[in-house]
Design an enzyme around this catalytic site. Structure first.
Site, PDB file in Angstrom:
ATOM      1  N   ASP A 355       0.855  -1.177   0.000  1.00  0.00           N
ATOM      2  CA  ASP A 355       0.000   0.000   0.000  1.00  0.00           C
ATOM      3  C   ASP A 355       0.896   1.234   0.000  1.00  0.00           C
ATOM      4  O   ASP A 355       2.117   1.135   0.179  1.00  0.00           O
ATOM      5  CB  ASP A 355      -0.896  -0.035   1.237  1.00  0.00           C
ATOM      6  CG  ASP A 355      -2.053   0.941   1.145  1.00  0.00           C
ATOM      7  OD1 ASP A 355      -2.197   1.574   0.086  1.00  0.00           O
ATOM      8  OD2 ASP A 355      -2.796   1.069   2.125  1.00  0.00           O
ATOM      9  N   ASP A 662      -9.178  -5.633   3.523  1.00  0.00           N
ATOM     10  CA  ASP A 662      -7.905  -6.213   3.105  1.00  0.00           C
ATOM     11  C   ASP A 662      -7.701  -7.606   3.678  1.00  0.00           C
ATOM     12  O   ASP A 662      -6.766  -8.309   3.274  1.00  0.00           O
ATOM     13  CB  ASP A 662      -6.729  -5.326   3.562  1.00  0.00           C
ATOM     14  CG  ASP A 662      -6.676  -4.017   2.807  1.00  0.00           C
ATOM     15  OD1 ASP A 662      -7.007  -4.032   1.604  1.00  0.00           O
ATOM     16  OD2 ASP A 662      -6.333  -2.989   3.409  1.00  0.00           O
ATOM     17  N   ASN A 724      30.115 -35.801  12.710  1.00  0.00           N
ATOM     18  CA  ASN A 724      29.779 -37.225  12.736  1.00  0.00           C
ATOM     19  C   ASN A 724      30.719 -38.022  11.833  1.00  0.00           C
ATOM     20  O   ASN A 724      31.048 -39.178  12.118  1.00  0.00           O
ATOM     21  CB  ASN A 724      28.337 -37.438  12.292  1.00  0.00           C
ATOM     22  CG  ASN A 724      27.330 -36.970  13.335  1.00  0.00           C
ATOM     23  OD1 ASN A 724      27.693 -36.722  14.480  1.00  0.00           O
ATOM     24  ND2 ASN A 724      26.085 -36.831  12.934  1.00  0.00           N
ATOM     25  N   GLU A 727      33.838 -38.735  13.602  1.00  0.00           N
ATOM     26  CA  GLU A 727      33.691 -39.791  14.608  1.00  0.00           C
ATOM     27  C   GLU A 727      33.648 -41.179  13.969  1.00  0.00           C
ATOM     28  O   GLU A 727      34.163 -42.158  14.533  1.00  0.00           O
ATOM     29  CB  GLU A 727      32.421 -39.550  15.426  1.00  0.00           C
ATOM     30  CG  GLU A 727      32.474 -38.287  16.259  1.00  0.00           C
ATOM     31  CD  GLU A 727      31.110 -37.885  16.805  1.00  0.00           C
ATOM     32  OE1 GLU A 727      31.059 -36.965  17.641  1.00  0.00           O
ATOM     33  OE2 GLU A 727      30.093 -38.480  16.379  1.00  0.00           O
TER      34      GLU A 727
END
Length: 938
Positions: A355, A662, A724, A727
């Protein structure tokens, strides 16, 4: 729910019971309502209001299910998929400990550690959800919910929660009804009862008495939670809070389970896949190690521990924290997000339908020019303070008087440190200020010419009309104000210095030229007219035809100074801005040029009338053009149609709005953005984001933060999953190399997860936006969290970490000179080696956290110290690792040994090499890949 009772009864309602048991309305005349509710047309006194509020409580809905909520929320933390996997693993490990003869202390410690992980994660998750809930409540309180009430005969604006039965409320189009009320005065009132009935069609309201029937069908009542779509009214409150019809429905709705959002579903799906992969890896390790001669129970416990350690336990809590941080950051920048997941969705926005008034401009309308008697008359002064003057008040007196009488707004004088403000429409406020500058006492004029009828403004007619008794009782006059084109079409005469003249073609051309000249200057133009009418019951057609034009009023709403920079930021980010306004095309284009939405010489300007002639295919073709687009003189229905057409093209659409009409477009948009200061309650309720300062700049900031949130989610995913690999790879390498022991134990892996993962991941969720976040195109809404780029980065960083820890492990083992087959768990060299592996992962994760802070920019550009929380979290992980290495009590738990200074130096070198490798990768990307992740969409 009872009949209208005596004043002492707190359950007074203007209804009885239908045969079905549902409340029903009685035949009660509007004049009797005041007596039945022990009030008057002047409203309650302040003392009566306080007494009734003490008796009936505040006008707010009950918090369903709040009793005992905390333990249910805590219990829910143990029903997460990751939590269930961990609980089962802990139970199985305890069972394995019992089966071992004698029981292995390491197995027992592992079982306790797994259980501790569950409890710790549940505590973190509960604390974050509790904090997020409190934050959401405090942020919701920032949005004002007020209503207009008559107290002691004076109109006041009060918080809706202070309403009590007997209060007289004033309702206008765009208001949300604050309580259950009986109408006592109504002017063309229509409401939307969809919140109660599910039917979205508007229904008219009346003050007439109703026959006995269901309460919700009573046409003389309005109900909490519904919306006033058109007209104005006065109504007497007969039920508040939990006693309302909406309160009854609210309790049922509050008890319903919350639905999962798309991002939550995506994360849950990812969790299932991760759990499956962890289970498969654990089973594979068990199958590989068992034939080597390892004990069955010990091998099973190890595989189970590795499987559990591969589960990213802190991921759900980290995700919630990241979203909550985004919400709080937006709130500090005046953008209230009502749904956490909407924060992330903002980063996908490709089109903003904005707007003009109040969003791009300051929403402080000021009359700058008045055209009357064939000449322009400048008006000095800005804002709503009636300070200034009209250059020549005499020719404009009747025009401004008529415009002021045809207003429902009120000017409110400053109190304390506040300034002048308007209760009601800001355009009408500007007319009242201009009338005061011309020396017109509006209150006195309203007394001399009281209003007897009104035809409220609506978006179709674009007019408002009021009928007044003429001064001295000499007949009646209608005053009309509205859009110039609509007024011109209804005028047959024009006022020239107090004389009525026919509006000839020549004069009409002069008026139209003046209107266009004012509009081209960026002024919003209104016209005002009048005509004599037969009486207070004059029809709308009579009132709004055969008018005499009084003149034009040109109002200036200056652009907000910060909007131009925000528009530039959106352009760089690939976000298209479409202005959608009800103003004149020339006015819209003038403002659009000032703020930078329009830069070319000939933008595409489309009016609502032209949209009506377009079919869906033509509209889609218009929107597909890469031109600067202004949609002017459009209705809310047009806005809704444009939003739908954009979405059909695959755009992610954000829409701003402030009015009740609106609401459909706000709900239908991907991101509905309502105005918090000037918007209606209906618009704020329909939107997922509320701009507390009504500024477009807050939208650009929200898009920037939304992109940052999504980036941060991907950053801590890379961080959590990359280690990970570090590991797993040493375990696999040791197995295939024939080494009889594991390079890292399950208890050590759990210590890494708790000591090095959770806190830095949370700190990454608070990472500020990257400098170039708004220099990239929007991402595709279909882009998965684990995109090809994310997986590649996980493998790249995890591979470097895995290489480093494998080198330090086998370096220590080979340096000892002991054959592989002779190693035992008590050998100092072995304990030093597994300590090096654990420390290597922790140190490399510290540098990994720094590396993943940016996707493409150099970390040295954003600054190593710009996220102190991340540095503190990383240092805490290294400090914990040092304690595990040096403290005898922790050495016994983790089977570790003290490291030498040279060991730490070697680990630091590997960490630096990881950071250098990632910086090299980013440098290559900046030079060889386009902005925006591959696969993204404009």
């Amino acid at each position: 729910m009872t009949q209208l009772l005596t004043p002492g009864d707190s359950s007074r309602r203007p209804e009885g019971r239908h045969r079905s048991g549902r409340p029903c309305v009685q035949t009660v005349r509007s004049g009797d309502v005041f007596a039945a509710l022990d009030t008057s047309p002047r409203g309650l006194t302040a003392a009566d209001a306080v007494a009734r509020r003490d008796r009936d409580g505040p006008n707010e809905l009950p918090r369903a299910g709040r009793r005992g909520w905390w333990w249910r929320q805590l219990a829910a933390q143990f029903t997460d998929l990751f939590a269930i996997v961990l609980l089962v693993a802990s139970a199985v490990t305890f069972l394995a400990y019992e089966l071992q003869q004698p029981g292995d202390a390491g197995t027992f410690r592992l079982a306790v550690a797994i259980l501790a992980v569950v409890v710790l994660n549940a505590s973190i998750g509960f604390a974050q959800e509790y904090s997020a809930g409190r934050t959401a409540q405090s942020l919701q309180a920032m949005v004002p919910h007020t209503c207009r009430v008559l107290r002691d005969g004076e109109r006041r604006e009060l918080p809706a929660r202070e309403l009590v039965p007997g209060d007289v409320v004033v309702l206008e189009a765009g208001d949300a009804v604050p309580a259950d009320c009986r109408l006592v005065e109504a002017h063309e009132v229509a409401v939307n009862n969809a919140a109660l009935t599910g039917e979205s069609d508007t229904v008219g309201r009346t003050v007439d008495a109703e026959a006995v029937g269901p309460l919700l069908e009573a046409r003389n009542c309005v109900f909490m939670g519904t919306d006033v779509i058109a007209g104005s009214a006065k109504a007497v409150v007969f039920a508040t809070g939990a006693a309302t019809e909406f309160g009854r429905i609210f309790r049922l709705a509050a008890a319903a389970p919350r639905q999962k959002t798309p991002l939550q579903l995506q994360v849950a799906s990812m969790a299932r896949r991760v759990a499956g992969v962890a289970l498969a890896i654990g089973a594979a390790l068990f199958a590989v190690r068992l034939p080597t001669g390892q004990p069955f129970v010990g091998t099973f416990v190890f595989a189970l521990g590795v499987m559990v350690a591969l589960v990213p336990e802190g991921l759900p809590a980290t995700l919630s924290v990241s979203l909550a941080i985004g919400v709080r950051r937006m709130a500090r920048r005046h953008a209230l997000v009502k749904q956490l997941l909407a924060v992330e969705a903002l980063g996908s926005t490709t089109v903003v339908c904005t707007d003009k008034t109040g969003t791009l401009t300051q929403a402080e309308m000021t009359v700058a020019q008045v055209w009357a008697g064939g000449a322009l008359h400048p008006v000095s002064g800005v804002g709503y303070a009636p300070v200034g003057e009209v250059s020549d008040p005499a020719p404009v007196h009747e025009l401004l008087r008529a415009a002021a009488l045809c207003c429902n707004a009120r000017l409110v004088q400053p109190s304390g440190h506040g300034g002048w403000r308007v209760l009601g429409d800001t355009t009408e406020g500007a007319l009242l200020v201009a009338a005061a500058k011309a020396g017109i006492d509006v209150a006195a004029e309203e007394t001399r010419a009281p209003r007897v009828a009104e035809y409220p403004f609506d978006s179709i007619r674009k007019l408002m009309s009021t009928v007044h008794r003429a001064a001295g009782g000499a007949g009646y006059r209608a005053y009309v104000k509205g859009a110039p084109q609509e007024i011109f079409a209804r005028c047959t005469d024009i006022d020239r210095k107090g004389e009525r003249r026919p509006l000839t073609d020549e004069l009409r051309a002069e008026v139209i030229a003046t209107n266009d000249r004012l509009a081209s200057q960026g002024l919003r133009v209104l016209a005002a007219a009048w005509r004599p009418v037969t009486g207070p019951h004059a029809t709308q057609d009579e009132t709004e035809s055969g008018l005499t034009l009084l003149g034009l009023v040109g109002m200036l709403d200056p652009p907000r100074p910060e909007v131009s920079d925000a528009v530039d930021a959106c352009r760089r980010a690939g976000v298209r801005i479409v202005m959608v306004t009800g103003d004149h095309p020339l006015t819209a284009e003038a403002v659009a040029r000032r703020v930078g939405i329009v830069r070319r010489s000939a933008p595409t300007v489309v009016t609502g009338a032209r949209l009506d002639t377009m079919d869906d295919e033509a509209l889609g073709g218009l929107l597909a053009k890469p031109s600067e687009l202004l949609l002017c003189r459009v209705s809310p229905e047009h806005k809704m149609r444009v939003v739908t057409a954009l979405q059909r093209r695959g755009e992610v659409v954000a829409v701003t709005g402030d009015g009740a009409n609106d609401a459909p477009a706000l709900k239908h948009a991907d991101i509905g953005v309502a105005m918090g200061a000037s918007g209606t309650d209906v618009a704020r309720e329909a939107a997922v984001m509320v701009l507390l300062d009504d500024s477009f700049a807050s939208i650009a900031t929200a898009v920037r933060l939304g992109r940052s949130v999504y980036q941060n989610i991907r950053k801590f995913l890379v961080y959590l999953f990359s280690h990970n690999i570090a590991e797993l790879v040493p375990i696999l390498a040791a197995t295939f190399a024939g080494f009889p022991l594991v390079p890292i134990t399950a208890v050590q892996i759990l210590a890494i997860d708790l000591g090095s993962d959770v806190l830095p991941a949370l700190a990454l969720g608070a990472e500020p936006p990257e400098p170039d976040v708004m220099d990239r195109p929007p991402r595709s809404r279909r882009q998965p969290l684990f995109s090809a780029g994310v997986m590649g980065r996980i493998l790249f960083l995890g591979g470097i970490q895995a290489l480093g820890v494998c080198v330090v492990f086998f370096w220590h083992i080979d340096a000892s000179g002991i054959p592989y087959s002779h190693f035992t768990e008590d050998d100092t060299a072995y304990r030093e080696a597994i300590t090096m592996v654990q420390a290597g992962i922790v140190v490399s994760q510290f540098f990994n956290a720094l590396a993943v802070r940016t996707d493409r920019q150099s970390i040295f550009r954003v600054g190593l110290l710009s996220n102190p929380w991340l540095l503190a979290a990383g240092c805490s992980g290294i400090g914990l690792m040092a304690a595990i290495s040096y403290l005898p009590a922790l050495q016994a738990v983790f089977h570790t040994a003290p490291l030498a200074a040279t060991d730490w130096a070697a680990l630091a070198v590997f960490g630096v090499l990881l950071l250098v490798a990632e910086e090299t990768r980013k440098w290559w990307l900046r030079g060889h890949r386009p902005r925006g992740e591959k696969g993204g969409k404009r």
